[in-house]
Design a protein around this motif. Structure first.
Motif, PDB file in Angstrom:
ATOM      1  N   THR A 275    -127.582  55.020  36.813  1.00  0.00           N
ATOM      2  CA  THR A 275    -126.269  55.481  37.282  1.00  0.00           C
ATOM      3  C   THR A 275    -126.365  55.995  38.711  1.00  0.00           C
ATOM      4  OG1 THR A 275    -125.592  56.081  35.030  1.00  0.00           O
ATOM      5  CG2 THR A 275    -124.400  57.122  36.853  1.00  0.00           C
TER       6      THR A 275
ATOM      7  N   CYS B 260    -124.385  64.653  39.682  1.00  0.00           N
ATOM      8  CA  CYS B 260    -123.310  64.012  38.904  1.00  0.00           C
ATOM      9  C   CYS B 260    -123.885  63.065  37.856  1.00  0.00           C
ATOM     10  CB  CYS B 260    -122.372  63.257  39.839  1.00  0.00           C
ATOM     11  SG  CYS B 260    -121.317  64.320  40.852  1.00  0.00           S
TER      12      CYS B 260
ATOM     13  N   HIS C 193    -123.443  63.495  33.840  1.00  0.00           N
ATOM     14  CA  HIS C 193    -122.843  62.412  33.053  1.00  0.00           C
ATOM     15  C   HIS C 193    -123.690  62.084  31.827  1.00  0.00           C
ATOM     16  CE1 HIS C 193    -121.211  58.614  31.839  1.00  0.00           C
ATOM     17  NE2 HIS C 193    -122.234  57.919  32.304  1.00  0.00           N
TER      18      HIS C 193
ATOM     19  N   ILE D   6    -114.501  58.573  25.152  1.00  0.00           N
ATOM     20  CA  ILE D   6    -114.544  59.272  26.445  1.00  0.00           C
ATOM     21  C   ILE D   6    -115.771  58.848  27.239  1.00  0.00           C
ATOM     22  CG2 ILE D   6    -114.853  61.528  27.545  1.00  0.00           C
ATOM     23  CD1 ILE D   6    -113.204  62.749  25.287  1.00  0.00           C
ATOM     24  N   TYR D   7    -116.923  58.810  26.574  1.00  0.00           N
ATOM     25  CA  TYR D   7    -118.167  58.477  27.289  1.00  0.00           C
ATOM     26  C   TYR D   7    -118.109  57.065  27.873  1.00  0.00           C
ATOM     27  CZ  TYR D   7    -122.984  57.183  28.185  1.00  0.00           C
ATOM     28  OH  TYR D   7    -124.124  56.711  28.788  1.00  0.00           O
TER      29      TYR D   7
ATOM     30  N   LEU E  93    -115.528  55.070  28.254  1.00  0.00           N
ATOM     31  CA  LEU E  93    -114.413  54.861  29.176  1.00  0.00           C
ATOM     32  C   LEU E  93    -114.762  55.390  30.568  1.00  0.00           C
ATOM     33  CD1 LEU E  93    -111.579  53.648  29.076  1.00  0.00           C
ATOM     34  CD2 LEU E  93    -110.679  55.942  28.672  1.00  0.00           C
ATOM     35  N   PHE E  94    -115.365  56.591  30.605  1.00  0.00           N
ATOM     36  CA  PHE E  94    -115.808  57.127  31.896  1.00  0.00           C
ATOM     37  C   PHE E  94    -116.829  56.191  32.527  1.00  0.00           C
ATOM     38  CE2 PHE E  94    -118.724  59.453  34.589  1.00  0.00           C
ATOM     39  CZ  PHE E  94    -117.878  60.225  35.376  1.00  0.00           C
ATOM     40  N   ARG E  95    -117.759  55.717  31.720  1.00  0.00           N
ATOM     41  CA  ARG E  95    -118.825  54.874  32.257  1.00  0.00           C
ATOM     42  C   ARG E  95    -118.276  53.547  32.785  1.00  0.00           C
ATOM     43  NH1 ARG E  95    -123.961  55.438  32.587  1.00  0.00           N
ATOM     44  NH2 ARG E  95    -125.268  53.609  32.922  1.00  0.00           N
TER      45      ARG E  95
ATOM     46  N   ILE F   4    -115.332  52.893  33.872  1.00  0.00           N
ATOM     47  CA  ILE F   4    -114.482  53.063  35.055  1.00  0.00           C
ATOM     48  C   ILE F   4    -115.289  53.495  36.267  1.00  0.00           C
ATOM     49  CG2 ILE F   4    -112.589  54.414  36.056  1.00  0.00           C
ATOM     50  CD1 ILE F   4    -111.339  54.557  33.276  1.00  0.00           C
ATOM     51  N   PHE F   5    -116.059  54.576  36.114  1.00  0.00           N
ATOM     52  CA  PHE F   5    -116.690  55.206  37.278  1.00  0.00           C
ATOM     53  C   PHE F   5    -118.125  54.754  37.544  1.00  0.00           C
ATOM     54  CE2 PHE F   5    -113.384  58.222  35.947  1.00  0.00           C
ATOM     55  CZ  PHE F   5    -112.686  58.335  37.129  1.00  0.00           C
TER      56      PHE F   5
END
Length: 399
Positions: free
Chosen positions: A140, A182, A186, A232-233, A235-237, A239-240
């Protein structure tokens, strides 16, 4: 390694892919939501053994050597620039992405222990952390560092006055630290999402073999609930960590290439006007931009397939089941392998496209070759001097 954790890292005994002579015959009753760690079911062994067991040791050695050389060369005083600081952080992130899971890849796939029960509990925690969570953290960071590199070069090329304020060494180092923090934040919840407990089973002819029983932590199972947590995990991954960085890098690469063509036209005009000093500066800038475009392009070729599969996983898990997860895991296995295969390529790019990197490498490791070159060109007129800096005469970047 990047893998799908929720349904695939842990499997029911009855869903095991173990062979007939390697079946785990349970002597206990598992509670609801409890599983036994079954490494063989994590991925298709027919592909995992040749790729991770036989090819990976050679890739590990090549990656460690290549990225260590990158760090050593870029850490020299005359090579310390904002661009090189990001490149060095990327090299370290890529190396650690492979270095942490390497002992387990050797144990499980090279030495053929993937079918054996994994114990004690500490080994199960270590397997998960070193094979998935920590590599995911560094990978990441590498993705975001690549994006930072492209943004930095875009500012240099298209908004040069801003570079004096934003692209300074202190700001770049702060950015690298911020990205590292960050990436750690994450991945940090994943250290606490599963709980391992020892239990005994009958395995082959052996009774009371200790293995790891694993279940979701209470803060997920009875707090957020698995659906909310994993949605949530991932979806965040997606997208970002995958979608936005890849889309941004494609856009930045196109903008940089467009700026490169304009700069080349300007350079030709300066050359016709016999303004050799300005022409040389512009050439060096163009070559640096071209080299970074190549680095980002190699990155995109390996990351975009992973981003696509992750998006399909999100859709299949939360909206409509459209993904064959056996095929998806094979795709992830090959995608992981090609990502790792790309790690040593940056060293070849730097050597091939950066004259300063190549000459510094020779100065450090091939002194005889550098001295011979200096002898042919005269003691006071070497092509490269650590005192006077690079004297480029070819279409190569000096970083």
């Amino acid at each position: 390694m990047v893998e799908f954790e929720d349904p695939y890292f842990i499997t029911n005994l009855s869903d095991s892919n173990l062979g007939a002579n390697e079946t785990w015959n349970s002597t206990i009753n598992l509670g609801e939501g409890e599983r036994l760690v079954n490494v063989t079911s994590e991925m298709d062994i027919a592909y995992a053994i040749p790729l991770y067991g036989y090819c990976m040791p050679f890739l590990l050695v090549i990656t460690i050597v290549a990225n260590t050389l990158i760090v050593v060369v870029l850490s020299k005083r005359h090579m310390r620039t904002p661009t090189n600081a990001v490149l060095m952080a990327m090299a370290l992130s890529d190396m650690f992405t492979l270095l942490f899971p390497a002992p387990w890849l050797f144990y499980m796939y090279t030495f053929g222990n993937h079918y054996k029960p994994l114990s004690p509990v500490g080994a199960c925690y270590a397997w998960r952390a070193m094979n998935d969570i920590i590599p995911g953290l560094f990978h990441t960071a590498s993705i975001w560092l690549t994006l930072a590199l492209a943004v930095q070069r875009y500012i240099y090329v298209c908004h040069a006055p801003m570079a004096r304020t934003w692209c300074t060494m202190p700001n770049v180092l702060k950015g690298v630290v911020f990205i590292s923090i960050c990436a750690t934040l994450h991945q940090s919840p994943r250290f606490f999402e599963l709980v391992y407990e020892p239990t005994t089973i009958r395995w082959g002819d052996q009774n009371n073999v200790v293995v790891c029983k694993v279940k979701l932590a209470d803060w997920i199972e009875h707090g957020l609930t698995p659906d909310v947590y994993y949605t949530i995990y991932f979806l965040f991954r997606v997208i970002f960590v995958h979608a936005l960085p890849c889309i941004s890098l494609v856009a930045l690469n196109l903008l940089l290439f467009k700026a490169l063509r304009k700069a080349q036209i300007k350079r030709n005009k300066l050359f016709k006007e016999n303004r050799k000093g300005d022409c040389k500066k512009l050439r060096d800038s163009n070559c640096t931009t071209l080299m970074l475009i190549v680095v980002v392009t190699v990155f995109l070729f390996t990351e975009i397939p992973l981003a696509v599969v992750t998006v399909l996983h999100i859709i299949s898990s939360s909206i409509k089941e459209i993904l064959d997860y056996h095929v998806a895991n094979i795709l992830i296995l090959f995608t992981n392998f090609f990502i790792i295969l790309s790690y040593p390529i940056n060293f070849a790019i730097y050597c091939g496209m950066s004259r300063q990197f190549r000459e510094t490498f020779k100065e450090l490791f091939i002194r005889g070759a550098v001295q011979a070159t200096r002898g042919r060109n005269g003691a006071g007129s070497s092509k490269y001097s650590l005192v006077n800096g690079p004297r480029t005469s070819t279409n190569e970047t000096v970083l």
